[in-house]
Design an enzyme around this catalytic site. Structure first.
Site: not given
Ligand code: NAD
Length: 234
Positions: A176, A109
């Site tokens: 995650g 992404h």
């Molecule tokens: P999402 O927010 O949809 O899902 C996050 C998942 O992580 C959930 O299932 C949740 O239960 C789990 N989770 C939360 N805290 C956790 C922890 N401490 N340990 C383990 N699991 C945990 O995110 P996704 O599935 O990555 O969604 C996809 C989109 O989000 C992508 O397009 C991505 O680019 C974007 N995104 C990226 C970032 C980043 O770069 N750090 C941050 C937020 C979203």
């Protein structure tokens, strides 16, 4: 534990949650505060580019200060110590896999730390703020620079490399991710078709939980190091 040769790991926002970076869809997630149509679609960017720039400038600043956690470090160790192939594919736009020592995580992404000129197509490392007035260093155009991240409706990067790895893997680990954003949400089915063992490491069962042969639920900093040690036979 069975010895695996070729491992593909998919990571999502949950792996970076304990490094202080918000997830998207959780209770306090980023999408509860921002409308994804405004900051994560080409149409939203066209309507109000400065608003989207401010959103990503804020994320870039937080991302710069964040530190990798035990889960990122464990995956870097898997990459270094596993005798077979390991490909880390991340949906995250942060740089915490690299900061943990991972060599070449595949950013499907895009990356917060890169900017793309929508006029000439040049992409380059970008650590500063972007505004509508930022000129492209390559073609000089203003009003054309955008974060080099993949928005909804756009084609993710490196798909060919990812699908080749999935069709050859014997272990697929998903960390995650809520399993709601395609094509990443479909990777587990692809790995199953290749005959791979499939493992979900997540705080809670994801949307696609029933497709995984094995699961360990809990915070990434606990469940990922434990699973990596199992794979490495430690
Ligand atoms: P999402 O927010 O949809 O899902 C996050 C998942 O992580 C959930 O299932 C949740 O239960 C789990 N989770 C939360 N805290 C956790 C922890 N401490 N340990 C383990 N699991 C945990 O995110 P996704 O599935 O990555 O969604 C996809 C989109 O989000 C992508 O397009 C991505 O680019 C974007 N995104 C990226 C970032 C980043 O770069 N750090 C941050 C937020 C979203």
């Amino acid at each position: 534990m069975v010895m695996y040769e070729r491992i593909v790991v998919l990571t999502g926002a949950g792996i970076s949650a304990e490094s202080g970076l918000g997830t998207f869809r959780d209770k306090d997630g980023i999408w509860t505060k921002y409308d994804l149509n405004e900051v994560a679609t080409p149409e939203g960017f066209k309507r109000n580019p400065q608003f989207a720039h401010e959103f990503y400038n804020a994320r870039r600043k937080v991302g710069r200060e964040a530190k990798p956690n035990a889960a990122h470090l464990a995956l870097a160790k898997l990459e270094t110590e596993h005798s077979g192939d390991v490909l880390i594919v991340t949906q995250n736009i942060d740089h915490l896999h690299e900061a943990a020592g991972s060599k070449q995580p595949v950013h499907m992404h895009g990356e917060l730390a890169r900017a793309l000129c929508s006029h000439c197509g040049a992409s380059r490392q970008w650590l500063e703020d972007l505004t509508v007035d930022t000129a492209c260093p390559d073609c000089g155009r203003t009003e054309a620079m955008r974060p080099d991240v993949v928005w909804f409706g756009e084609m993710p990067y490196h798909m060919e490399k990812i699908f080749v790895a999935l069709s050859n893997c014997d272990l697929f680990i998903s960390v995650g991710t809520s399993g709601t954003v395609y094509p990443a949400a479909g990777f587990v089915a692809e790995a199953l078709q290749a005959g791979a063992h499939t493992v979900e490491l997540n705080l809670e069962p994801s949307e696609g939980a029933t497709l995984f042969a094995e699961a360990s639920h809990g915070p990434a900093t606990k469940v990922v190091p434990a699973y990596v040690d199992k794979v490495l036979g430690a």
